[in-house]
Design an enzyme around this catalytic site. Sequence first.
Site, PDB file in Angstrom:
ATOM      1  N   HIS A 119     -10.920  -1.508  12.023  1.00 44.63           N
ATOM      2  CA  HIS A 119      -9.942  -2.481  11.337  1.00 44.63           C
ATOM      3  C   HIS A 119      -9.520  -3.344  12.430  1.00 44.63           C
ATOM      4  O   HIS A 119      -8.644  -3.365  13.232  1.00 44.63           O
ATOM      5  CB  HIS A 119      -8.709  -1.558  11.210  1.00 44.63           C
ATOM      6  CG  HIS A 119      -7.578  -2.120  10.554  1.00 44.63           C
ATOM      7  ND1 HIS A 119      -6.199  -1.925  10.655  1.00 44.63           N
ATOM      8  CD2 HIS A 119      -7.687  -3.339   9.708  1.00 44.63           C
ATOM      9  CE1 HIS A 119      -5.311  -2.443  10.078  1.00 44.63           C
ATOM     10  NE2 HIS A 119      -6.092  -3.370   9.507  1.00 44.63           N
ATOM     11  N   LYS A 121      -9.713  -2.116   1.848  1.00 42.31           N
ATOM     12  CA  LYS A 121      -9.193  -0.734   2.868  1.00 42.31           C
ATOM     13  C   LYS A 121     -10.021   0.464   2.095  1.00 42.31           C
ATOM     14  O   LYS A 121     -10.422   1.226   3.004  1.00 42.31           O
ATOM     15  CB  LYS A 121      -7.930  -0.606   2.676  1.00 42.31           C
ATOM     16  CG  LYS A 121      -6.788  -1.687   3.121  1.00 42.31           C
ATOM     17  CD  LYS A 121      -7.184  -2.097   4.680  1.00 42.31           C
ATOM     18  CE  LYS A 121      -6.135  -3.312   4.994  1.00 42.31           C
ATOM     19  NZ  LYS A 121      -6.417  -3.606   6.501  1.00 42.31           N
ATOM     20  N   ASP A 181      -9.577  -9.102   9.716  1.00 40.95           N
ATOM     21  CA  ASP A 181      -9.143  -7.637   9.325  1.00 40.95           C
ATOM     22  C   ASP A 181     -10.042  -6.616   9.657  1.00 40.95           C
ATOM     23  O   ASP A 181      -9.894  -5.608  10.107  1.00 40.95           O
ATOM     24  CB  ASP A 181      -8.632  -7.730   7.906  1.00 40.95           C
ATOM     25  CG  ASP A 181      -7.672  -6.521   7.541  1.00 40.95           C
ATOM     26  OD1 ASP A 181      -6.879  -6.103   8.403  1.00 40.95           O
ATOM     27  OD2 ASP A 181      -7.851  -6.050   6.636  1.00 40.95           O
ATOM     28  N   ARG A 185       0.894  -1.236   0.020  1.00 45.17           N
ATOM     29  CA  ARG A 185      -0.013   0.031   0.060  1.00 45.17           C
ATOM     30  C   ARG A 185       0.919   1.078   0.222  1.00 45.17           C
ATOM     31  O   ARG A 185       1.988   1.356   0.303  1.00 45.17           O
ATOM     32  CB  ARG A 185      -1.123   0.221   1.152  1.00 45.17           C
ATOM     33  CG  ARG A 185      -2.064  -1.006   1.224  1.00 45.17           C
ATOM     34  CD  ARG A 185      -3.163  -0.879   2.445  1.00 45.17           C
ATOM     35  NE  ARG A 185      -2.214  -1.246   3.619  1.00 45.17           N
ATOM     36  CZ  ARG A 185      -2.047  -0.351   4.571  1.00 45.17           C
ATOM     37  NH1 ARG A 185      -2.072   0.912   4.236  1.00 45.17           N
ATOM     38  NH2 ARG A 185      -1.269  -0.671   5.609  1.00 45.17           N
ATOM     39  N   TYR A 220      -1.147  -3.805  -7.062  1.00 43.49           N
ATOM     40  CA  TYR A 220      -0.986  -4.579  -5.778  1.00 43.49           C
ATOM     41  C   TYR A 220      -2.234  -4.366  -4.973  1.00 43.49           C
ATOM     42  O   TYR A 220      -2.762  -3.322  -4.745  1.00 43.49           O
ATOM     43  CB  TYR A 220      -0.073  -3.813  -5.024  1.00 43.49           C
ATOM     44  CG  TYR A 220       0.150  -4.489  -3.584  1.00 43.49           C
ATOM     45  CD1 TYR A 220       0.678  -5.740  -3.414  1.00 43.49           C
ATOM     46  CD2 TYR A 220      -0.544  -3.720  -2.728  1.00 43.49           C
ATOM     47  CE1 TYR A 220       0.684  -6.288  -2.145  1.00 43.49           C
ATOM     48  CE2 TYR A 220      -0.578  -4.213  -1.523  1.00 43.49           C
ATOM     49  CZ  TYR A 220       0.088  -5.501  -1.331  1.00 43.49           C
ATOM     50  OH  TYR A 220       0.004  -6.125   0.122  1.00 43.49           O
ATOM     51  N   CYS A 279       1.475  -7.159  14.529  1.00 46.76           N
ATOM     52  CA  CYS A 279       1.251  -7.453  15.712  1.00 46.76           C
ATOM     53  C   CYS A 279       0.626  -8.992  15.947  1.00 46.76           C
ATOM     54  O   CYS A 279       0.073  -9.187  16.877  1.00 46.76           O
ATOM     55  CB  CYS A 279       0.442  -6.688  16.337  1.00 46.76           C
ATOM     56  SG  CYS A 279       1.402  -4.675  16.640  1.00 46.76           S
ATOM     57  N   SER A 322      -0.267  -3.354  11.877  1.00 42.58           N
ATOM     58  CA  SER A 322      -0.030  -4.110  11.043  1.00 42.58           C
ATOM     59  C   SER A 322       1.526  -4.840  12.183  1.00 42.58           C
ATOM     60  O   SER A 322       2.136  -4.077  12.866  1.00 42.58           O
ATOM     61  CB  SER A 322       0.732  -3.878   9.586  1.00 42.58           C
ATOM     62  OG  SER A 322       1.508  -2.667   9.664  1.00 42.58           O
ATOM     63  N   ARG A 353       1.955 -12.097  -0.248  1.00 42.79           N
ATOM     64  CA  ARG A 353       0.366 -12.341   0.352  1.00 42.79           C
ATOM     65  C   ARG A 353      -0.077 -13.741  -0.243  1.00 42.79           C
ATOM     66  O   ARG A 353       0.114 -14.145  -1.389  1.00 42.79           O
ATOM     67  CB  ARG A 353      -0.422 -11.225  -0.339  1.00 42.79           C
ATOM     68  CG  ARG A 353       0.118  -9.886   0.328  1.00 42.79           C
ATOM     69  CD  ARG A 353      -0.586  -9.710   1.838  1.00 42.79           C
ATOM     70  NE  ARG A 353      -0.093  -8.313   2.264  1.00 42.79           N
ATOM     71  CZ  ARG A 353      -0.567  -7.962   3.162  1.00 42.79           C
ATOM     72  NH1 ARG A 353      -2.073  -8.325   3.678  1.00 42.79           N
ATOM     73  NH2 ARG A 353      -0.250  -6.465   3.835  1.00 42.79           N
TER      74      ARG A 353
HETATM   75  C1  OXD Z   1      -3.008  -4.114   6.145  1.00 41.44           C
HETATM   76  C2  OXD Z   1      -3.514  -5.349   5.800  1.00 41.44           C
HETATM   77  O1  OXD Z   1      -2.246  -3.554   6.035  1.00 41.44           O
HETATM   78  O2  OXD Z   1      -4.529  -5.920   6.325  1.00 41.44           O
HETATM   79  O3  OXD Z   1      -3.439  -3.577   7.398  1.00 41.44           O
HETATM   80  O4  OXD Z   1      -3.033  -5.687   4.521  1.00 41.44           O
HETATM   81 MN    MN Z   2      -5.366  -4.744   7.703  1.00 47.43          MN
END
Ligand code: OXD
Ligand code: MN
Length: 596
Positions: free
Chosen positions: A229, A209, A280, A72, A200, A253, A251, A377
């Site tokens: 989130h 998102k 998520d 991102r 991507y 964690c 992220s 991913r």
């Molecule tokens: C993030 C994802 O970056 O879920 O939070 O990919």
């Molecule tokens: Mn996320």
Amino acid sequence: MASLTQNQSVLSWIDEKAELVKPDKIVWIDGSEEQIEALRAEACSTGELIKLNEELLPDCYYHRTAVNDVARVEDRTLICTKKEEDAGPTNHWMDPEKAYKMLYDIARDSYKGRTMYVIPYSMGPVGSPLAKIGIELTDSIYVVLNMCIMTRVGKKVLDVLGDSNDWVRGLHCKCAIDAENRWICQFPEDNTIISVNSGYGGNVLLGKKCFALRIASYQGKNEGWQAEHMLILGIENPQGEVKYICAAFPSACGKTNLAMLIPPEGYRKKGYKVWCVGDDISWIRKGEDGRLYAINPENGFFGVAPGTNDHSNPNALASTKKGTIFTNVARNLDDNTVWWEGLDKNPPVNAEEWTGKKVNGPEWKAEGKNLAHPNSRFTAPAVNCPCISSEFENPQGVPISAFVFGGRRAKLAPLVYQSRDWNHGVFVGSIMASETTAAAAGAVGVVRRDPMAMLPFCGYNMGDYWKHWIDIGKTLDPDKAPKIFNVNWFRKDDEGNFLWPGFGDNLRVLEWILKRCDGEVDAKETAIGYVPYAKDINIEGLEGEVSLDSLESILDVDKSLWETEADGIAEFYGKFGDKLPEELSEELETLKANLK
Ligand code: OXD
Ligand code: MN
């Protein structure tokens, strides 16, 4: 191809956009297996996808993005509201008129020689009162196939939409994947998303998102609900009762790991089970009984591959064994399977690293180089997950007992603490922060503030977002409102060793949280909130790993560290000017007073 709807708002918007980008043809995605199979075959014929070993990884495909397009792009993600103040100090803003012009100039004629795919999708179970509909236009088969995993797609969605105008417009144009002209723009006031020059995931799977967090958070503010989130998990006790928790973490964690946690052996023997509803995103709304209910608007997992293995997350690994698209991992050329750092200790000898170079895996690793991109991913269907909740498709969602916030703090935050009440809980979420890890570029151990883990995902002014949280609390009966907690799995001793084992053992902390929700256990009142008595966290089975003493040490609240933290919070809050809700400045004053 005939359109799949008579909805005029949809048809005229598609006409308008087709006029702009000039596709050779337009293909509606109907969601049928035949169409999906034909698209996979087409993508394989052009090299956009590579089919993986059908016996070992049935219906799985491999994709590689451009090397400049692997994550991102927060500094190129814009919130385009008429007033800059409505985007707020934590978002990048552009005037909508200027943004549309810039984007249209980039997108113009960019589909020439290409196909426009029209993807009607539902975020949430199709027809659920908590679900919402979007339409994404894209010139990428990879995007179509990912959206078919991550969302519910096809004609059935348009049937539910009928002739309503309540749907989110999304235009994605690959263009030349030019990083200098890459923009991911949200227009919350117009229910519109435009993404150009990327291929991507997070930038182009517009349901995730862009819609389910940025646009939806804004819709939620106006319509009285919340887009967060947050993962959603259910904990089943030996009596068969299931209680649900929503949890937000920045992220790196371990959010997906927590969402799919496997209980420690002692708990499994007693009959505890953990069910994953989502890993998520949560959409949350008050139900008729006055409790908050959450759905996972997604239909799959877009998970980080490196680090996923049989120990860290066997459920996630199992989810990737069929019908999955892998992006930017490494390939094992001997058996045409995939590999990533942390999968196992055997990098393939005959390997292709993520950019496509043929390498000897062990030698490559010996040079200190990665085979898979650190942000590589898997896109896996949620139904594949062995612990997917039976409520995953429940259109009403699941009732939430607790909200849990967390971050990575080596010294500061105790293993767990509970807020005194709702507003204090909002404060606890608003001061969330995490220390940066070596996984991301930049200095290690720097505190990054990430309120409610929404920093890059809140579609409007974060101050107004906090106010929305406070307002939601006012509509809830305190007995029915979820209780709010903070956890920190990452406390370290002076030598830098983690003091808590984490992973499945985090259930021990969730158990205390649920006991608090049921009023079954006492807690110690401290300057920051309620902290467990060490004896109340079950450490049976952790002999040699965690002692009562070490547990006490990670439950302590060091006032001098918190005083420094309070200064950091005040500085952060200062950015919001009069958008900072009074309730939160009062909570900060209370914290300071408590620390005296
Ligand atoms: C993030 C994802 O970056 O879920 O939070 O990919
Ligand atoms: Mn996320």
